[in-house]
Design a protein around this motif. Sequence first.
Motif, PDB file in Angstrom:
ATOM      1  N   ARG A  89      -9.690  -2.016  -6.712  1.00  0.00           N
ATOM      2  CA  ARG A  89      -8.966  -3.275  -7.465  1.00  0.00           C
ATOM      3  C   ARG A  89      -8.631  -2.498  -8.681  1.00  0.00           C
ATOM      4  NH1 ARG A  89      -9.981  -9.226  -6.510  1.00  0.00           N
ATOM      5  NH2 ARG A  89      -7.794  -9.113  -7.210  1.00  0.00           N
ATOM      6  N   ASN A  90      -8.291  -1.043  -8.682  1.00  0.00           N
ATOM      7  CA  ASN A  90      -7.500  -0.538  -9.907  1.00  0.00           C
ATOM      8  C   ASN A  90      -6.198  -0.910  -9.827  1.00  0.00           C
ATOM      9  OD1 ASN A  90      -9.754   0.858 -10.882  1.00  0.00           O
ATOM     10  ND2 ASN A  90      -9.281   2.420  -9.596  1.00  0.00           N
ATOM     11  N   VAL A  91      -5.351  -1.127  -8.701  1.00  0.00           N
ATOM     12  CA  VAL A  91      -4.390  -1.643  -8.605  1.00  0.00           C
ATOM     13  C   VAL A  91      -4.387  -2.955  -7.607  1.00  0.00           C
ATOM     14  CG1 VAL A  91      -3.683  -0.024  -6.909  1.00  0.00           C
ATOM     15  CG2 VAL A  91      -1.564  -1.309  -8.128  1.00  0.00           C
ATOM     16  N   TYR A  92      -3.540  -3.865  -7.772  1.00  0.00           N
ATOM     17  CA  TYR A  92      -3.371  -4.983  -6.538  1.00  0.00           C
ATOM     18  C   TYR A  92      -2.085  -5.569  -6.632  1.00  0.00           C
ATOM     19  CZ  TYR A  92      -4.159  -7.627 -10.742  1.00  0.00           C
ATOM     20  OH  TYR A  92      -4.293  -8.116 -12.028  1.00  0.00           O
ATOM     21  N   ALA A  93      -1.791  -6.537  -5.819  1.00  0.00           N
ATOM     22  CA  ALA A  93      -0.344  -6.915  -5.495  1.00  0.00           C
ATOM     23  C   ALA A  93      -0.409  -8.485  -5.660  1.00  0.00           C
ATOM     24  CB  ALA A  93       0.105  -6.584  -4.074  1.00  0.00           C
ATOM     25  N   GLU A 147       8.394 -14.068  -0.725  1.00  0.00           N
ATOM     26  CA  GLU A 147       8.346 -13.114   0.150  1.00  0.00           C
ATOM     27  C   GLU A 147       8.038 -11.670   0.002  1.00  0.00           C
ATOM     28  OE1 GLU A 147       8.060 -14.107   3.705  1.00  0.00           O
ATOM     29  OE2 GLU A 147       8.184 -16.114   2.388  1.00  0.00           O
ATOM     30  N   THR A 148       7.889 -11.333  -1.342  1.00  0.00           N
ATOM     31  CA  THR A 148       7.662 -10.057  -1.987  1.00  0.00           C
ATOM     32  C   THR A 148       6.397  -9.879  -2.797  1.00  0.00           C
ATOM     33  OG1 THR A 148       8.706  -8.008  -2.876  1.00  0.00           O
ATOM     34  CG2 THR A 148       9.200 -10.124  -3.728  1.00  0.00           C
ATOM     35  N   TYR A 149       6.238  -8.995  -3.544  1.00  0.00           N
ATOM     36  CA  TYR A 149       4.974  -8.674  -4.460  1.00  0.00           C
ATOM     37  C   TYR A 149       5.294  -8.119  -5.696  1.00  0.00           C
ATOM     38  CZ  TYR A 149       5.376  -4.228  -2.367  1.00  0.00           C
ATOM     39  OH  TYR A 149       5.987  -2.959  -2.075  1.00  0.00           O
ATOM     40  N   SER A 150       4.643  -7.827  -6.443  1.00  0.00           N
ATOM     41  CA  SER A 150       4.646  -6.913  -7.672  1.00  0.00           C
ATOM     42  C   SER A 150       3.324  -6.152  -7.752  1.00  0.00           C
ATOM     43  CB  SER A 150       4.867  -7.756  -8.761  1.00  0.00           C
ATOM     44  OG  SER A 150       4.907  -6.849 -10.030  1.00  0.00           O
ATOM     45  N   LEU A 151       3.172  -4.889  -7.901  1.00  0.00           N
ATOM     46  CA  LEU A 151       1.950  -4.135  -8.059  1.00  0.00           C
ATOM     47  C   LEU A 151       1.695  -4.229  -9.611  1.00  0.00           C
ATOM     48  CD1 LEU A 151       2.615  -0.806  -5.884  1.00  0.00           C
ATOM     49  CD2 LEU A 151       1.239  -2.775  -5.222  1.00  0.00           C
ATOM     50  N   VAL A 152       0.473  -4.517  -9.655  1.00  0.00           N
ATOM     51  CA  VAL A 152      -0.187  -4.713 -10.883  1.00  0.00           C
ATOM     52  C   VAL A 152      -1.395  -3.752 -11.250  1.00  0.00           C
ATOM     53  CG1 VAL A 152      -1.192  -6.568 -12.784  1.00  0.00           C
ATOM     54  CG2 VAL A 152       0.601  -7.033 -11.017  1.00  0.00           C
ATOM     55  N   THR A 153      -1.606  -3.054 -12.313  1.00  0.00           N
ATOM     56  CA  THR A 153      -2.572  -2.135 -12.854  1.00  0.00           C
ATOM     57  C   THR A 153      -3.618  -3.091 -13.506  1.00  0.00           C
ATOM     58  OG1 THR A 153      -1.291  -0.306 -13.051  1.00  0.00           O
ATOM     59  CG2 THR A 153      -3.436  -0.193 -13.916  1.00  0.00           C
ATOM     60  N   SER A 154      -4.913  -3.042 -12.918  1.00  0.00           N
ATOM     61  CA  SER A 154      -5.809  -4.024 -13.385  1.00  0.00           C
ATOM     62  C   SER A 154      -6.154  -3.739 -14.971  1.00  0.00           C
ATOM     63  CB  SER A 154      -7.052  -3.927 -12.659  1.00  0.00           C
ATOM     64  OG  SER A 154      -7.871  -2.671 -12.813  1.00  0.00           O
ATOM     65  N   ILE A 208       3.153   5.745  -2.939  1.00  0.00           N
ATOM     66  CA  ILE A 208       4.528   6.546  -3.381  1.00  0.00           C
ATOM     67  C   ILE A 208       4.396   6.657  -4.757  1.00  0.00           C
ATOM     68  CG2 ILE A 208       7.042   6.551  -3.351  1.00  0.00           C
ATOM     69  CD1 ILE A 208       6.688   5.256  -0.464  1.00  0.00           C
ATOM     70  N   ARG A 209       3.731   5.748  -5.578  1.00  0.00           N
ATOM     71  CA  ARG A 209       3.913   5.346  -6.827  1.00  0.00           C
ATOM     72  C   ARG A 209       2.631   6.466  -7.685  1.00  0.00           C
ATOM     73  NH1 ARG A 209       5.693  -0.375  -8.967  1.00  0.00           N
ATOM     74  NH2 ARG A 209       7.291  -0.638  -7.364  1.00  0.00           N
ATOM     75  N   GLY A 210       1.959   7.099  -6.609  1.00  0.00           N
ATOM     76  CA  GLY A 210       0.788   7.906  -7.279  1.00  0.00           C
ATOM     77  C   GLY A 210      -0.571   7.309  -7.091  1.00  0.00           C
ATOM     78  N   PHE A 211      -0.838   5.924  -6.904  1.00  0.00           N
ATOM     79  CA  PHE A 211      -2.130   5.382  -6.444  1.00  0.00           C
ATOM     80  C   PHE A 211      -2.569   6.049  -5.220  1.00  0.00           C
ATOM     81  CE2 PHE A 211       0.021   1.997  -9.070  1.00  0.00           C
ATOM     82  CZ  PHE A 211      -0.842   1.989 -10.280  1.00  0.00           C
ATOM     83  N   THR A 212      -4.181   5.898  -5.011  1.00  0.00           N
ATOM     84  CA  THR A 212      -4.641   6.382  -3.544  1.00  0.00           C
ATOM     85  C   THR A 212      -5.158   4.956  -3.229  1.00  0.00           C
ATOM     86  OG1 THR A 212      -6.836   6.446  -4.780  1.00  0.00           O
ATOM     87  CG2 THR A 212      -5.564   8.209  -4.882  1.00  0.00           C
ATOM     88  N   PHE A 213      -5.684   5.317  -1.967  1.00  0.00           N
ATOM     89  CA  PHE A 213      -5.850   3.944  -1.293  1.00  0.00           C
ATOM     90  C   PHE A 213      -7.388   3.630  -1.687  1.00  0.00           C
ATOM     91  CE2 PHE A 213      -7.911   1.758   2.374  1.00  0.00           C
ATOM     92  CZ  PHE A 213      -6.821   0.958   2.806  1.00  0.00           C
ATOM     93  N   LYS A 214      -8.059   4.557  -2.456  1.00  0.00           N
ATOM     94  CA  LYS A 214      -9.163   4.191  -3.201  1.00  0.00           C
ATOM     95  C   LYS A 214      -9.046   3.160  -4.396  1.00  0.00           C
ATOM     96  CE  LYS A 214     -13.096   6.225  -5.522  1.00  0.00           C
ATOM     97  NZ  LYS A 214     -13.675   7.436  -6.081  1.00  0.00           N
ATOM     98  N   ILE A 222       0.799  -1.138  -0.043  1.00  0.00           N
ATOM     99  CA  ILE A 222       0.088  -0.056  -0.044  1.00  0.00           C
ATOM    100  C   ILE A 222       0.808   1.141   0.301  1.00  0.00           C
ATOM    101  CG2 ILE A 222      -1.643   1.330   1.323  1.00  0.00           C
ATOM    102  CD1 ILE A 222      -2.756  -1.341   2.102  1.00  0.00           C
ATOM    103  N   MET A 223       1.910   1.295   0.637  1.00  0.00           N
ATOM    104  CA  MET A 223       2.551   2.156   0.942  1.00  0.00           C
ATOM    105  C   MET A 223       3.526   2.730  -0.461  1.00  0.00           C
ATOM    106  SD  MET A 223       2.983   3.816   4.142  1.00  0.00           S
ATOM    107  CE  MET A 223       4.828   4.580   4.076  1.00  0.00           C
ATOM    108  N   ASP A 224       4.000   1.552  -0.894  1.00  0.00           N
ATOM    109  CA  ASP A 224       4.555   1.508  -2.398  1.00  0.00           C
ATOM    110  C   ASP A 224       3.665   1.999  -3.389  1.00  0.00           C
ATOM    111  OD1 ASP A 224       6.442   1.079  -4.572  1.00  0.00           O
ATOM    112  OD2 ASP A 224       6.034  -1.041  -4.492  1.00  0.00           O
ATOM    113  N   GLY A 225       2.463   1.674  -3.288  1.00  0.00           N
ATOM    114  CA  GLY A 225       1.543   2.236  -4.367  1.00  0.00           C
ATOM    115  C   GLY A 225       1.265   3.504  -4.157  1.00  0.00           C
TER     116      GLY A 225
END
Length: 158
Positions: free
Chosen positions: A60-64, A69-76, A49-55, A44-47
């Motif tokens: 689910r406009n963006v998800y991980a 042990e890590t993740y990749s943020l993906v735009t839907s 920082i990249r310009g996404f909002t909590f909304k 969430i923090m990463d997203g």
Amino acid sequence: MADEKSLTVIQQEAMAELANPEVYNALLRTTFKGLKEETMKLAIMDGIIRGFTFKDFRERNVYAIPYGETYSLVTSIDNARKIGAKSGVGGADAPRYDEEPNMGLICSVTVHKRVDGYVGDFTAKVYFKEFSTGRNLWLTKPRVMIAKVAEMHALRKA
């Protein structure tokens, strides 16, 4: 914009949103499925920082996607379509499938974007072999999944 906010402010905003147990648990089961709680908070923090909002996470406009042990943020794909529509994308052709020796299933998608009265075609061709995780929907709906990848690439081009 995230670059105008300090990390402390971003963290406070994220934690305030996550204070609601229903929201917290729903996100952990859906948008961040498979991630540990601490990793979800980092994503969430990463997203943000990249310009996404909590909304964006709630909708689910963006998800991980978990990777070890890590993740990749993906735009839907739905969010990419919304962004494309706002910037002049006026639709996409149906996916075209083909097979190539040694590469297997291939999919190409063309999207159409209007710029200064001209409609340009932006086509992307992707190879199943290069994108399939071999899990989940990649096993049960391979053509749907590779078509989404091809469309996303075409939208990025446009």
